[in-house]
Design an enzyme around this catalytic site. Sequence first.
Site, short mmCIF file in Angstrom:
data_model
loop_
_atom_site.label_atom_id
_atom_site.label_comp_id
_atom_site.label_asym_id
_atom_site.label_seq_id
_atom_site.Cartn_x
_atom_site.Cartn_y
_atom_site.Cartn_z
N ARG A 17 0.80 -6.94 -14.14
CA ARG A 17 -0.16 -7.44 -13.17
C ARG A 17 -1.11 -8.45 -13.81
O ARG A 17 -1.52 -9.42 -13.17
CB ARG A 17 -0.96 -6.26 -12.62
N GLU B 259 5.40 0.64 -9.62
CA GLU B 259 4.62 1.24 -10.69
C GLU B 259 5.55 1.72 -11.81
O GLU B 259 6.52 2.43 -11.54
CB GLU B 259 3.84 2.43 -10.09
N LYS C 46 -0.24 7.65 -4.59
CA LYS C 46 -0.66 6.60 -5.51
C LYS C 46 -0.27 7.04 -6.91
O LYS C 46 -0.82 8.01 -7.45
CB LYS C 46 -2.16 6.38 -5.41
S1 IVH Z 1 0.00 -0.68 -2.88
C1 IVH Z 1 -2.39 -4.47 -2.35
N1 IVH Z 1 1.02 1.66 -3.30
O1 IVH Z 1 -2.52 1.17 -7.54
C2 IVH Z 1 -2.12 -3.64 -3.51
N2 IVH Z 1 -0.24 0.67 -5.03
O2 IVH Z 1 -5.26 0.21 -7.01
C3 IVH Z 1 -0.74 -3.12 -3.42
N3 IVH Z 1 -0.35 2.00 -7.08
O3 IVH Z 1 -2.06 -2.16 -8.52
C4 IVH Z 1 -0.67 -1.81 -4.00
N4 IVH Z 1 0.88 3.67 -6.35
O4 IVH Z 1 -0.54 -0.38 -9.52
C5 IVH Z 1 0.28 0.67 -3.82
N5 IVH Z 1 2.03 3.72 -3.55
C6 IVH Z 1 1.29 2.73 -4.05
C7 IVH Z 1 0.78 2.77 -5.36
C8 IVH Z 1 0.01 1.72 -5.81
C9 IVH Z 1 0.19 3.18 -7.37
C10 IVH Z 1 -1.18 1.22 -8.00
C11 IVH Z 1 -0.75 -0.19 -8.16
C12 IVH Z 1 -1.88 -1.05 -7.71
C13 IVH Z 1 -3.03 -0.11 -7.81
C14 IVH Z 1 -4.08 -0.50 -6.79
#
Ligand code: IVH
Length: 672
Positions: A137, A180, A116
């Site tokens: 977003r 991101e 993440k």
């Molecule tokens: S999946 C359904 N994968 O974390 C949401 N998010 O808390 C789809 N983020 O808004 C997000 N790394 O900005 C996803 N490998 C990753 C991510 C990631 C960072 C961030 C993203 C999202 C937030 C969600």
Amino acid sequence: MDRQSASARAERLRRQLNELRYQYYVLDSPTVDDAVYDSLNVELRNLEAEYPEVVTPDSPTQRVGAKPLAKFASVAHTLPMLSLNDVFSIEEVEAWQTRVAKLLGDEPKEYYAELKMDGLAASVIYEDGMLVRGLTRGDGRTGEDVTANLRTIEDIPLRLRQDPTVPEQVYRGRFEVRGEVLLYKSTFAALNEVKAAAGEPLFANPRNTAAGSVRQLDPKLTAARRLNFHVYGVASEIEGVATHAHEHELAAKLGFRVEPHSELLYSLASIKKFIAGWNERRLDLPYGTDGLVFTVNDRASYLSLGVVGKAPRGAVAYKYPAEQATTTLLDIQVSVGRTGAATPFAVLEPTLVAGSTIQMATLHNESEIARKDIRIGDTVIIQKAGDIIPEVVEPIIALRDGTEKPFIMPQNCPVCSQPLHKKPSEAVWRCVNFDCPALERGRIIHFASKDAFDIEGLGESTVDVLLDAGLIKDMADVFSLKPDQVMSLDRFADISAKKLVDAIESRKHVTLDRFIYGLGIRHVGQQTARDLANYFGSLERFVAAEPHELDSVAGIGKVVSGSVTAWLSSERHREVLRKFAEAGVVPVSFERATGPLSGQTFVITGSLEQGSRDEVAAKLEALGATVKDSVTKDTTYLVVGTDPGASKITKAEKLGISQFDEESVIRLLGAS
Ligand code: IVH
């Protein structure tokens, strides 16, 4: 060249540059020297300047160029940009898994595990393969149109890469990916270095800085922040994309940078292992991460699980505990660095944070201390993020007992006792005494440091010993040290003294960028030093730089060029440079391209139609040539433009050196 061949040439240049850019930025494996990229870029720019009608929106020259906006437009997302539910323990991950299994009627076969990233979510939208829109977003339903800013990010292709295995559908109509926006740790450090040198308040952390950079109204400012973009998902239904893993594969084929550390996992045990495996290792990544994301890999199952509130049921974010701790702030002291900046720092009751003992933390500057109302004696929250210097986040005011004392910035330099100064526009107090021992010490430490001259064994404490013994006064003196002088010092014996002197000796010919960086010129960080070295190629040319030449170096603004000019024109600095030269300290000219002109030395006199002297020099250098300022017996060719210098021609004639007119140079550049 006629319009038609200009347009064909421009198209080929664009293709080639886009390919090189992809290799460099996305794959991190350039196949050619930077100079080759630069010279092709110059050619495309010139061509587009001459024939503006051949410019296309996906041209690499069009990344920055949009005018500043008054404000961003709001745009509705076609699909909402969701967030993730956070969990903080393996038990909670297990509970999520059980819920998912229950809803699906069976355990999911595969989980997709990825990092993440700690940045800012953005969505990029393509129409018939061309980038048309980039959105933040926002509230998840409506985002801000930051297209011009996202276009400046080199990881984002302006046109999707053609790949025969990608369904045609991707290149027709609308296609959207999400990812991101990140500011890499090294880029963040470099930005703050510039801020610190200018006495401006520092950026707080990479995440906020990335977010602020994307929301600049002037895309030029965004471009200067050198952001990155990592894709984590595809937001269009594409035939054959049946798993989350497929989304990543598709994005990679289209030329995006995707998170490379993902894995397919099949059980809770392997999820546990993945969590444990990244606990420490993630801190060594070049960008910030704040956890992991686990997703049900099969898209049909994932979608069938639906959404609760703003988060999908099919994915979960595991968050690592923050690297914070509390401790007592024992004292606030002030250190003075090489730029004279007097920086307050906290002396702390030693405490363990994220595996290491912290006893000092930066407080940035006087106004930060006042803003956070940090007092001596406070219980404070401290934070360590990866390899970033520990900092005091805030005091816990509720724990005060009334004995805490506010910090008063000293009026005088704690080292030389001269009054400190502060410009109204700056946040930093400075010691402006050039001869202050703290400044000289800072300059020498910087000069010897890893990214500069990289002299092994010449760290802070050794510099202190040498200064105290009066063996050195400035950085150039280091090169005149003799083993027996060093040996006479308490800390040293025969072998260690010889080792230090050998280490010094071995660094007499560092690369030009290291040399320039090591001089410690205000506002000249590593990247700027590299830009300067690339542009000037030799110390000789750098030292002779005219202000207008500095202004034309890509990536260098007025502040930097003013600072370099001031540095170079100071008699004391000239003296240091002279001492370097006398001691035989000569940087090797900046890494040159090898090519058909390798080993040949050119001198240019007079002005050329092709472009400025330096532009032509860059083109020649890209082919491996060396370009010098004066004619010597080592000169291979003298290039003669209009209004040439008579003395150069006379000298070339005397030495029997061949002369070239501009025609021949054009032919040479074209043919090689
Ligand atoms: S999946 C359904 N994968 O974390 C949401 N998010 O808390 C789809 N983020 O808004 C997000 N790394 O900005 C996803 N490998 C990753 C991510 C990631 C960072 C961030 C993203 C999202 C937030 C969600």
